[in-house]
Motif scaffolding. Structure first.
Motif, PDB file in Angstrom:
ATOM      1  N   ALA A 356       0.856  -1.188   0.000  1.00 32.21           N
ATOM      2  CA  ALA A 356       0.000   0.000   0.000  1.00 32.21           C
ATOM      3  C   ALA A 356       0.887   1.232   0.000  1.00 32.21           C
ATOM      4  CB  ALA A 356      -0.920   0.014   1.217  1.00 32.21           C
ATOM      5  N   VAL A 357       0.494   2.256  -0.770  1.00 33.75           N
ATOM      6  CA  VAL A 357       1.273   3.485  -0.904  1.00 33.75           C
ATOM      7  C   VAL A 357       0.359   4.676  -0.671  1.00 33.75           C
ATOM      8  CG1 VAL A 357       2.636   4.920  -2.476  1.00 33.75           C
ATOM      9  CG2 VAL A 357       2.879   2.428  -2.544  1.00 33.75           C
ATOM     10  N   VAL A 358       0.872   5.667   0.052  1.00 31.21           N
ATOM     11  CA  VAL A 358       0.166   6.940   0.252  1.00 31.21           C
ATOM     12  C   VAL A 358       0.939   8.006  -0.500  1.00 31.21           C
ATOM     13  CG1 VAL A 358      -0.747   8.592   1.914  1.00 31.21           C
ATOM     14  CG2 VAL A 358      -0.557   6.168   2.531  1.00 31.21           C
ATOM     15  N   PHE A 359       0.252   8.759  -1.374  1.00 25.61           N
ATOM     16  CA  PHE A 359       0.919   9.734  -2.226  1.00 25.61           C
ATOM     17  C   PHE A 359       0.931  11.122  -1.592  1.00 25.61           C
ATOM     18  CE2 PHE A 359      -0.061   6.232  -4.969  1.00 25.61           C
ATOM     19  CZ  PHE A 359       1.028   6.158  -5.820  1.00 25.61           C
ATOM     20  N   SER A 360       1.225  11.149  -0.319  1.00 21.90           N
ATOM     21  CA  SER A 360       1.498  12.409   0.366  1.00 21.90           C
ATOM     22  C   SER A 360       2.941  12.781   0.076  1.00 21.90           C
ATOM     23  CB  SER A 360       1.273  12.234   1.868  1.00 21.90           C
ATOM     24  OG  SER A 360       2.036  11.134   2.344  1.00 21.90           O
ATOM     25  N   GLU A 361       3.404  13.882   0.649  1.00 21.34           N
ATOM     26  CA  GLU A 361       4.823  14.236   0.559  1.00 21.34           C
ATOM     27  C   GLU A 361       5.303  14.616   1.947  1.00 21.34           C
ATOM     28  OE1 GLU A 361       8.504  14.595  -0.382  1.00 21.34           O
ATOM     29  OE2 GLU A 361       7.080  13.894  -1.885  1.00 21.34           O
ATOM     30  N   PRO A 362       6.180  13.836   2.593  1.00 21.63           N
ATOM     31  CA  PRO A 362       6.755  12.605   2.056  1.00 21.63           C
ATOM     32  C   PRO A 362       5.725  11.485   1.925  1.00 21.63           C
ATOM     33  CG  PRO A 362       7.397  12.920   4.342  1.00 21.63           C
ATOM     34  CD  PRO A 362       6.700  14.164   3.930  1.00 21.63           C
ATOM     35  N   GLN A 363       6.037  10.558   1.037  1.00 26.27           N
ATOM     36  CA  GLN A 363       5.145   9.437   0.794  1.00 26.27           C
ATOM     37  C   GLN A 363       5.224   8.422   1.929  1.00 26.27           C
ATOM     38  OE1 GLN A 363       6.405   7.886  -3.025  1.00 26.27           O
ATOM     39  NE2 GLN A 363       5.136   9.342  -4.160  1.00 26.27           N
ATOM     40  N   MET A 364       4.243   7.528   1.953  1.00 22.82           N
ATOM     41  CA  MET A 364       4.253   6.409   2.889  1.00 22.82           C
ATOM     42  C   MET A 364       4.084   5.114   2.112  1.00 22.82           C
ATOM     43  SD  MET A 364       1.845   7.693   6.022  1.00 22.82           S
ATOM     44  CE  MET A 364       1.445   9.434   6.190  1.00 22.82           C
ATOM     45  N   ALA A 365       4.632   4.046   2.678  1.00 25.61           N
ATOM     46  CA  ALA A 365       4.439   2.716   2.101  1.00 25.61           C
ATOM     47  C   ALA A 365       4.360   1.690   3.221  1.00 25.61           C
ATOM     48  CB  ALA A 365       5.570   2.364   1.143  1.00 25.61           C
ATOM     49  N   LEU A 366       3.474   0.729   3.064  1.00 27.41           N
ATOM     50  CA  LEU A 366       3.368  -0.416   3.966  1.00 27.41           C
ATOM     51  C   LEU A 366       3.491  -1.673   3.119  1.00 27.41           C
ATOM     52  CD1 LEU A 366       1.244   1.919   5.123  1.00 27.41           C
ATOM     53  CD2 LEU A 366       0.980   0.208   6.902  1.00 27.41           C
ATOM     54  N   VAL A 367       4.401  -2.552   3.508  1.00 28.59           N
ATOM     55  CA  VAL A 367       4.729  -3.726   2.711  1.00 28.59           C
ATOM     56  C   VAL A 367       4.663  -4.968   3.590  1.00 28.59           C
ATOM     57  CG1 VAL A 367       6.556  -4.862   1.409  1.00 28.59           C
ATOM     58  CG2 VAL A 367       6.231  -2.395   1.180  1.00 28.59           C
ATOM     59  N   LEU A 416       9.928  -9.855   6.546  1.00 33.51           N
ATOM     60  CA  LEU A 416       8.496 -10.076   6.756  1.00 33.51           C
ATOM     61  C   LEU A 416       7.652  -8.894   6.318  1.00 33.51           C
ATOM     62  CD1 LEU A 416       8.697 -11.630  10.340  1.00 33.51           C
ATOM     63  CD2 LEU A 416       8.497 -12.850   8.163  1.00 33.51           C
ATOM     64  N   GLY A 417       8.226  -7.696   6.414  1.00 36.36           N
ATOM     65  CA  GLY A 417       7.460  -6.503   6.068  1.00 36.36           C
ATOM     66  C   GLY A 417       8.283  -5.253   6.280  1.00 36.36           C
ATOM     67  N   ALA A 418       7.663  -4.110   6.021  1.00 35.60           N
ATOM     68  CA  ALA A 418       8.335  -2.820   6.182  1.00 35.60           C
ATOM     69  C   ALA A 418       7.298  -1.716   6.235  1.00 35.60           C
ATOM     70  CB  ALA A 418       9.311  -2.569   5.030  1.00 35.60           C
ATOM     71  N   GLU A 419       7.669  -0.631   6.891  1.00 34.39           N
ATOM     72  CA  GLU A 419       6.853   0.594   6.890  1.00 34.39           C
ATOM     73  C   GLU A 419       7.784   1.765   6.634  1.00 34.39           C
ATOM     74  OE1 GLU A 419       3.998   1.137  10.040  1.00 34.39           O
ATOM     75  OE2 GLU A 419       3.920  -1.012  10.449  1.00 34.39           O
ATOM     76  N   MET A 420       7.295   2.725   5.858  1.00 27.21           N
ATOM     77  CA  MET A 420       8.172   3.824   5.446  1.00 27.21           C
ATOM     78  C   MET A 420       7.407   5.123   5.348  1.00 27.21           C
ATOM     79  SD  MET A 420      10.429   4.174   1.956  1.00 27.21           S
ATOM     80  CE  MET A 420      11.228   5.726   1.531  1.00 27.21           C
ATOM     81  N   LEU A 421       8.069   6.189   5.777  1.00 29.08           N
ATOM     82  CA  LEU A 421       7.666   7.570   5.535  1.00 29.08           C
ATOM     83  C   LEU A 421       8.887   8.240   4.947  1.00 29.08           C
ATOM     84  CD1 LEU A 421       5.782  10.116   6.038  1.00 29.08           C
ATOM     85  CD2 LEU A 421       7.021  10.354   8.211  1.00 29.08           C
ATOM     86  N   GLY A 422       8.825   8.662   3.685  1.00 26.68           N
ATOM     87  CA  GLY A 422      10.015   9.262   3.113  1.00 26.68           C
ATOM     88  C   GLY A 422       9.939   9.409   1.611  1.00 26.68           C
ATOM     89  N   PRO A 423      11.042   9.865   1.010  1.00 30.34           N
ATOM     90  CA  PRO A 423      11.060  10.098  -0.436  1.00 30.34           C
ATOM     91  C   PRO A 423      11.044   8.785  -1.214  1.00 30.34           C
ATOM     92  CG  PRO A 423      13.260  10.377   0.490  1.00 30.34           C
ATOM     93  CD  PRO A 423      12.322  10.195   1.655  1.00 30.34           C
ATOM     94  N   ALA A 424      10.373   8.794  -2.345  1.00 31.53           N
ATOM     95  CA  ALA A 424      10.346   7.644  -3.264  1.00 31.53           C
ATOM     96  C   ALA A 424       9.801   6.384  -2.616  1.00 31.53           C
ATOM     97  CB  ALA A 424      11.745   7.376  -3.833  1.00 31.53           C
ATOM     98  N   ALA A 425       8.907   6.525  -1.649  1.00 30.49           N
ATOM     99  CA  ALA A 425       8.340   5.339  -0.996  1.00 30.49           C
ATOM    100  C   ALA A 425       7.578   4.468  -1.986  1.00 30.49           C
ATOM    101  CB  ALA A 425       7.433   5.764   0.155  1.00 30.49           C
ATOM    102  N   GLU A 426       6.979   5.081  -3.011  1.00 28.43           N
ATOM    103  CA  GLU A 426       6.241   4.283  -3.986  1.00 28.43           C
ATOM    104  C   GLU A 426       7.169   3.314  -4.719  1.00 28.43           C
ATOM    105  OE1 GLU A 426       5.017   6.409  -7.686  1.00 28.43           O
ATOM    106  OE2 GLU A 426       5.734   8.200  -6.636  1.00 28.43           O
ATOM    107  N   HIS A 427       8.428   3.679  -4.890  1.00 27.60           N
ATOM    108  CA  HIS A 427       9.375   2.812  -5.599  1.00 27.60           C
ATOM    109  C   HIS A 427      10.056   1.828  -4.644  1.00 27.60           C
ATOM    110  CE1 HIS A 427       8.607   5.364  -8.972  1.00 27.60           C
ATOM    111  NE2 HIS A 427       9.090   6.428  -8.354  1.00 27.60           N
ATOM    112  N   LEU A 428      10.522   2.315  -3.499  1.00 22.78           N
ATOM    113  CA  LEU A 428      11.109   1.414  -2.517  1.00 22.78           C
ATOM    114  C   LEU A 428      10.098   0.368  -2.058  1.00 22.78           C
ATOM    115  CD1 LEU A 428      13.275   3.787  -0.296  1.00 22.78           C
ATOM    116  CD2 LEU A 428      14.079   1.909  -1.712  1.00 22.78           C
ATOM    117  N   GLY A 429       8.841   0.775  -1.964  1.00 23.05           N
ATOM    118  CA  GLY A 429       7.801  -0.161  -1.562  1.00 23.05           C
ATOM    119  C   GLY A 429       7.711  -1.352  -2.505  1.00 23.05           C
ATOM    120  N   HIS A 430       7.877  -1.116  -3.802  1.00 27.74           N
ATOM    121  CA  HIS A 430       7.832  -2.222  -4.756  1.00 27.74           C
ATOM    122  C   HIS A 430       9.017  -3.166  -4.562  1.00 27.74           C
ATOM    123  CE1 HIS A 430       4.769   0.142  -6.840  1.00 27.74           C
ATOM    124  NE2 HIS A 430       4.469  -0.970  -7.477  1.00 27.74           N
TER     125      HIS A 430
END
Length: 485
Positions: A356-367, A416-430
């Protein structure tokens, strides 16, 4: 399809022509040509009309305005920022209509006999009545797929009090111009994305939330960081215990009582309700079926097969109230449609790693598995951390906010997973989702190449931190090319 005693029979009936319904139709048609796709409103998916695509168009305009406004940090002087609200919304609507057009064109290429317009309701577990332009038609289906999507959940009292001063995200993308002010209620994904975009486009915005959490991150440290980062840019009122609304002329007035007893009152041109969504199952007549329902009246289904109980009825997409994301809806539609088409040979299908990706700035991703899910499951895991405050490429771009956590199984070192708030989260999330799905270990990920200087080096730092905590030996000696990572 066959017309018998005024009741039409078919092998598969699909209720809803959104992302899940379209995927279900394609999958079912591989097994039988006796398929009916029923749509009660208009063709064109939620994503294309009022979700993913128009919201990203608005966000793209907001990012352009924000970049121009802050260009001086790079020594670039932009003397005047002039936001033309009508031009912004004209592009949003034009490009949105283009995306919708692609979807509509696809559906309209399917046989007319397969496409029914009208509202479908159950009168038996395998019998539908479809109320269409030419009157009601009875449809007896060997198998049925429910893919009716969801809609915004709004307190009825707000509608009564505010009338047209109350809007949902669907309404935003019909604007001809940007409003002067908007109160956004709901600090989840939709509320945050729209509030930040409108704020950056010069609209007076305040984001209201019941709790202290902004967005979907589950680790307390990341939640606190998100509050700090977004609170530094966006006017926030969090911890709302009670919210009362009233209309004064053409203004929506909000009176918020906070957890500490403090009261805030302000007026806005609109109240944008981003207070969640509800599955579109309440008008289906499910009481006339033998389908198992949960306490909210949503059918209970197996997400590996799409099947509801032991019936020949299947479920897919946002109507299932599981993971309301386009790629999940498409997968669920494919699984449900395939099993409905091949019935009774129902097969279990693997699901992809959650992303899941949030297109805020900075972005968020949950993997993969979130921190909260791992804790509830009682899994023994270690956390690898990195901050982007001093990450090299992030500082170069002036986007050095946020942090990343990777979660690795303690015994095996498997990600097992990851959570991120930061730049390019949409790409790192993949990248992270692919590793989770493959079952990669932290060591295997560290053995992969990392270029310099890139944001991905921040991921490497988090992996190194996890490896140290796991006390696993490195296969190759690590040489840090960037002292900050």
């Amino acid at each position: 399809m066959k017309d018998t005693d005024r009741t039409i029979t078919t092998d598969v009936a699909i209720i809803g022509a959104g992302t899940a319904g379209m995927a279900a139709y394609r999958a079912a048609q591989r097994h039988t040509d006796r398929v009916v796709l029923i749509e009660s409103h208009v063709y064109g998916t939620t994503c294309a009309r009022v979700g993913c695509m128009p919201s990203k168009l608005l966000i793209a305009a907001a990012e352009a305005a924000h970049a121009a406004r802050h260009a001086d940090r790079f020594g670039v002087k932009v003397p005047r920022i002039d936001i033309d609200g009508r031009a912004v919304m004209a592009r949003v609507r034009s490009e949105r209509d283009r995306f919708v057009g692609f979807v509509v064109d696809t559906v309209e290429q399917w046989p007319d006999a397969h496409r029914w317009l009208g509202h479908a309701r159950f009168v038996g577990t395998n019998t539908l009545v479809v109320d269409g332009p030419a009157g009601p038609r009875h449809l007896q289906a060997g198998r049925i797929v429910i893919a009716t999507g969801s809609r915004p959940a709004v307190p009825p009292a707000w509608r009564d009090a505010l009338g047209d001063r109350l809007i949902v995200n669907d309404d935003v993308f019909s604007w001809n111009d940007l409003p002067r002010s908007v109160a956004v209620v709901g600090a989840g994904v939709v509320g945050l994305e729209l509030a930040q975009a409108l704020h950056r486009l010069g609209v007076r915005v305040r984001l209201f939330g019941r709790g202290s959490r902004i967005g979907p991150l589950t680790h307390p440290a990341l939640q606190a960081l998100a509050g700090e980062v977004f609170g530094s840019e966006l006017p926030l009122t969090l911890g709302v215990n009670a919210l009362h609304v009233r209309r004064e002329g053409d203004a929506a007035v909000l009176r918020a009582t906070l957890a500490d007893g403090q009261v805030q009152e302000a007026s806005f041109e609109f109240l944008l309700a981003a207070t969640g969504r509800r599955p579109n199952v309440d008008q289906l007549g499910l009481a006339h079926t033998a389908l198992p329902l949960d306490p909210q009246g949503v059918p209970v289904y197996d997400r590996r097969t799409g099947r509801i109980g032991d019936s020949a009825v299947f479920m897919a997409g946002d109507a299932a109230d599981d993971r309301p994301l386009l790629h999940e809806a498409a997968d669920e539609g494919r699984i449900a449609g395939d099993n409905a088409g091949r019935w009774p040979d129902v097969r279990i299908r693997p699901r992809r790693a959650p992303l899941a990706v949030v297109f805020s700035e900075p972005q968020m991703a949950l993997v993969g598995a979130t921190h909260a899910e791992l804790r509830v499951a009682g899994i023994d895991f270690e956390i690898g951390d990195v901050s982007f405050a001093d990450q090299g490429r992030s500082r170069v771009m002036g986007r050095n906010q946020g942090a990343l956590q990777v979660y690795a199984e303690r015994d095996s070192g498997r990600l097992l997973g990851a959570e991120m708030l930061g730049p390019a989260a949409e790409h790192l999330g993949h990248l992270l989702a692919w590793s989770v799905q493959r079952g990669d270990t932290v060591q295997q990920m560290l053995d992969s190449p990392f270029y310099h200087p890139v944001v991905e080096e921040g991921l490497r730092s988090a992996l190194r931190d996890a490896q140290r905590k796991l006390q696993l030996p490195a296969a190759f000696p690590e040489v840090c090319l960037e002292c900050a990572t």
